[in-house]
Design an enzyme around this catalytic site. Structure first.
Site, mmCIF file in Angstrom:
data_model
loop_
_atom_site.group_PDB
_atom_site.id
_atom_site.type_symbol
_atom_site.label_atom_id
_atom_site.label_comp_id
_atom_site.label_asym_id
_atom_site.label_seq_id
_atom_site.Cartn_x
_atom_site.Cartn_y
_atom_site.Cartn_z
ATOM 1 N N HIS A 12 0.847 -1.204 0.000
ATOM 2 C CA HIS A 12 0.000 0.000 0.000
ATOM 3 C C HIS A 12 0.882 1.253 0.000
ATOM 4 C CE1 HIS A 12 -4.079 1.814 1.203
ATOM 5 N NE2 HIS A 12 -3.254 2.835 1.032
ATOM 6 N N HIS A 14 1.242 5.064 -2.212
ATOM 7 C CA HIS A 14 0.756 5.994 -3.240
ATOM 8 C C HIS A 14 1.908 6.760 -3.880
ATOM 9 C CE1 HIS A 14 -3.627 5.836 -2.166
ATOM 10 N NE2 HIS A 14 -3.124 5.402 -1.024
ATOM 11 N N ASP A 16 1.733 9.501 -5.596
ATOM 12 C CA ASP A 16 1.651 10.961 -5.425
ATOM 13 C C ASP A 16 1.871 11.409 -3.979
ATOM 14 O OD1 ASP A 16 -0.765 10.162 -4.333
ATOM 15 O OD2 ASP A 16 -1.977 10.893 -5.985
ATOM 16 N N GLY A 163 -9.464 7.932 -1.810
ATOM 17 C CA GLY A 163 -10.163 9.208 -1.635
ATOM 18 C C GLY A 163 -10.976 9.240 -0.360
ATOM 19 N N HIS A 190 -9.858 1.031 -0.207
ATOM 20 C CA HIS A 190 -9.661 1.779 1.037
ATOM 21 C C HIS A 190 -10.975 1.764 1.824
ATOM 22 C CE1 HIS A 190 -6.141 3.530 -0.918
ATOM 23 N NE2 HIS A 190 -5.828 4.186 0.177
ATOM 24 N N GLU A 193 -11.160 3.581 7.575
ATOM 25 C CA GLU A 193 -10.132 4.540 7.954
ATOM 26 C C GLU A 193 -10.845 5.761 8.543
ATOM 27 O OE1 GLU A 193 -8.066 5.931 4.472
ATOM 28 O OE2 GLU A 193 -6.401 6.783 5.582
ATOM 29 N N ASP A 271 1.932 3.901 3.191
ATOM 30 C CA ASP A 271 0.871 4.687 2.534
ATOM 31 C C ASP A 271 1.514 5.681 1.561
ATOM 32 O OD1 ASP A 271 -1.755 5.143 1.976
ATOM 33 O OD2 ASP A 271 -2.262 6.136 3.852
HETATM 34 ZN ZN LIG Z 1 -3.889 4.843 0.942
#
Ligand SMILES: [Zn+2]
Length: 325
Positions: A12, A14, A16, A163, A190, A193, A271
């Site tokens: 997991h 990202h 960006d 998102g 996702h 959370e 993450d």
């Molecule tokens: Zn994430």
């Protein structure tokens, strides 16, 4: 304890949220480290997930060209190599990178080509997960999952929804996940959370993913914990990120040790490496210091992650060997 030399799996992560200073500096020469931290990392404590997500904007703005996407991908592979991550699944939402004229398919091609090059340069094995977003339309989710289908021969391995979990209702994206199932595309999502167990149940019902990104609030519902264990649904846990988005006040309040003891399949992840200002080695060190986790815990998490990886059986066998070496 120094965990930098340990072989690790990271599912997991990202793209960006992982822009290194050198990459940003290449596109914004003269940027100071203070400005970089202000604009490309998030505070150790955000109000919530929405607050955190609002801070990714500068990174997205930068990642709108072939040059920037390539540089960021190559740099991330180098970061993984120095953290001794031997297998990673890197995710991004292609539709977010079309603001300066790239088509979504071109974005995927660019990142896929850069990944291939980065793999050759570093020896890190990696795949790509394409994300839709909770606030996207049904059409945008379908477009994203169809890109996964189209680029599966180019190291695209799975589909995800990211998102703001508080946004919209999940039915909108049901058809995209159904398309994934029909075409044998592995999925994660996702959930659990920003919201609790009800969101995880909803996600399981509508999307039927093999893995959940986070899912850390499942402990609030014993029936859900049972379900996750019995169905071997893997949780991609990101401890520092969860403290940062205020799911938990401190790491000591994190549920990861309870999840582990309940027998849930889980792995440890960052993450993002820049937004969260953390490496995977540092995540291990924090879990060691906070919960007394040692080699047995980390090995089980890495083996769980290999089992849940969107990779071939042959790749998995090689990874297991490397973890035991
Ligand atoms: Zn994430």
């Amino acid at each position: 304890m120094d965990f930098s030399e340990w072989p690790k799996i990271e599912l997991h992560l990202h793209l960006d949220c992982s822009l290194g200073f050198a990459v940003v500096n290449e596109f914004e020469p003269g940027i100071t480290t203070a400005d970089f931290q202000h604009r490309f990392t998030a505070p150790l404590k955000c109000q919530n997930l929405s607050d955190f997500l609002s801070r990714v904007e500068d990174s997205i703005q930068l990642l709108q060209t072939e040059r920037a996407l390539t540089a960021a991908t190559l740099d991330l592979l180098a970061q993984l190599q120095s953290d001794n991550v031997i297998y990673a699944e890197i995710r991004f939402a292609p539709l977010l990178h079309t603001q300066q004229g790239l088509a979504a398919a071109e974005v995927v091609e660019i990142v896929s080509d850069a990944l291939e090059k980065g793999i050759n340069q570093t020896g890190v094995q990696a795949g790509l997960i394409l994300c839709t977003l909770r606030n996207y339309s049904a059409g945008q989710s379908m477009e994203t999952v169809q890109l996964v289908h189209r680029f599966r021969h180019r190291r695209v391995v799975g589909f995800d929804i990211a998102g703001d979990e508080l946004a919209e209702n999940p039915q909108i994206h049901e058809a995209a996940y159904a398309f994934a199932r029909q075409h044998g595309i592995p999925c994660t999502a996702h959930a659990g959370e920003a919201r609790g167990p009800e969101s995880i149940w909803e996600t399981l019902r509508y999307f039927q993913p093999q893995r959940i990104g986070h899912g850390v609030r499942c402990v609030e519902d014993p029936a859900l914990v049972d379900y996750l264990v019995k169905n071997r649904i893997h949780l991609e846990v990101c401890p520092t990120s969860n403290v940062q988005t205020n799911v938990f006040a401190t790491l000591a309040d994190h549920t990861i040790d309870k999840l582990y003891r309940a027998g849930i399949s889980l792995g440890i992840n960052t993450d993002g490496r820049t937004m969260e200002n953390v490496t995977l080695s540092e995540e291990y060190r924090r879990l060691h210091d906070c919960f007394g986790w040692g080699p047995g815990h980390f090995l089980r998490c890495n083996l769980d992650a290999v089992d849940a990886a969107f990779a071939s059986e042959e790749t998995k066998a090689g990874l297991r060997e490397a973890l035991f070496a």
